[in-house]
Design a protein around this motif. Structure first.
Motif, PDB file in Angstrom:
ATOM      1  N   GLN A   6      -0.688 -13.186  -3.061  1.00 31.35           N
ATOM      2  CA  GLN A   6      -0.810 -12.790  -1.656  1.00 31.35           C
ATOM      3  C   GLN A   6       0.486 -13.064  -0.903  1.00 31.35           C
ATOM      4  N   ARG A   9       3.038 -10.443  -1.968  1.00 29.75           N
ATOM      5  CA  ARG A   9       2.702  -9.151  -1.352  1.00 29.75           C
ATOM      6  C   ARG A   9       3.026  -9.143   0.139  1.00 29.75           C
ATOM      7  N   HIS A  14       3.645  -3.001  -0.685  1.00 33.26           N
ATOM      8  CA  HIS A  14       3.035  -2.336  -1.841  1.00 33.26           C
ATOM      9  C   HIS A  14       4.043  -1.976  -2.934  1.00 33.26           C
ATOM     10  N   TYR A  89      -3.446   0.148  -7.441  1.00 32.03           N
ATOM     11  CA  TYR A  89      -4.720  -0.305  -6.892  1.00 32.03           C
ATOM     12  C   TYR A  89      -5.096   0.533  -5.674  1.00 32.03           C
ATOM     13  N   ASN A  91      -5.659  -0.197  -2.732  1.00 31.82           N
ATOM     14  CA  ASN A  91      -4.978  -0.568  -1.487  1.00 31.82           C
ATOM     15  C   ASN A  91      -3.504  -0.160  -1.474  1.00 31.82           C
ATOM     16  N   ASP A  93      -1.141  -1.161  -3.784  1.00 33.67           N
ATOM     17  CA  ASP A  93      -0.302  -2.069  -4.566  1.00 33.67           C
ATOM     18  C   ASP A  93      -0.020  -1.455  -5.934  1.00 33.67           C
ATOM     19  N   GLU A  94       1.243  -1.546  -6.387  1.00 32.80           N
ATOM     20  CA  GLU A  94       1.631  -1.072  -7.715  1.00 32.80           C
ATOM     21  C   GLU A  94       2.118  -2.255  -8.537  1.00 32.80           C
ATOM     22  N   THR A  95       1.692  -2.295  -9.807  1.00 33.68           N
ATOM     23  CA  THR A  95       2.089  -3.398 -10.675  1.00 33.68           C
ATOM     24  C   THR A  95       2.372  -2.928 -12.093  1.00 33.68           C
TER      25      THR A  95
END
Length: 153
Positions: A6, A9, A14, A89, A91, A93-95
């Motif tokens: 968190q 982020r 994102h 995701y 929301n 977010d890219e991972t």
């Protein structure tokens, strides 16, 4: 350092980031694998999750299993490392997730937990009858688990 992701982020938004995660294969006496239905993406994955700052892969695996499934597990052995886990995701977010996969056995928490903030449902599935999965990395990890049991009969 709790809530490490968190905090990251909050700084990067994102933008794509690389994260480390741990997950595990737990099978019942029918050699079916335990999966959890995720609250964020509404598809299935292995119980597990991201490492917090200062945590080892093994520590994260045991902690996440308790959080996701309500089960106390003990690591039997590592199965592999998976580094091609790309996820977008809901929301935004890219991972890219680097995951350490373990084989575990249950040592406590005799009942599967009720829904949590990360899990809608928990269920055992045959390796050849899997539900819709989170991503290709999850499929790759389950394939590695299936091969593990084919080679260790």
């Amino acid at each position: 350092m709790a809530n490490y992701i968190q905090e990251i982020r909050s700084l990067v938004g994102h933008r794509p980031i690389i994260l480390n995660a741990a997950g595990a294969i737990l099978v019942n006496n029918k050699k079916e694998v335990l999966l959890n239905l995720r609250t964020d993406t509404h598809n299935w994955s292995l119980p597990g999750g991201f490492l917090e700052y200062g945590e080892t892969f093994a520590q994260a695996c045991v902690r996440e299993y308790k959080e996701d499934a309500g089960l106390d597990v003990e690591i039997i052995e590592p199965i592999g490392i998976f580094d091609q886990g790309f996820t977008m995701y809901p929301n935004g977010d890219e991972t890219q997730v680097i995951s350490r996969l373990y084989l575990v056995k249950q040592v406590g928490g005799h009942e599967l937990s009720e829904a949590t903030n990360e899990t809608l449902d928990l269920k055992y599935f045959p390796f050849d009858q899997l539900p819709p999965l989170l991503n290709q990395q999850t499929a790759d990890m389950l394939e590695a688990g299936k091969k593990y049991f084919e080679n260790h009969k």
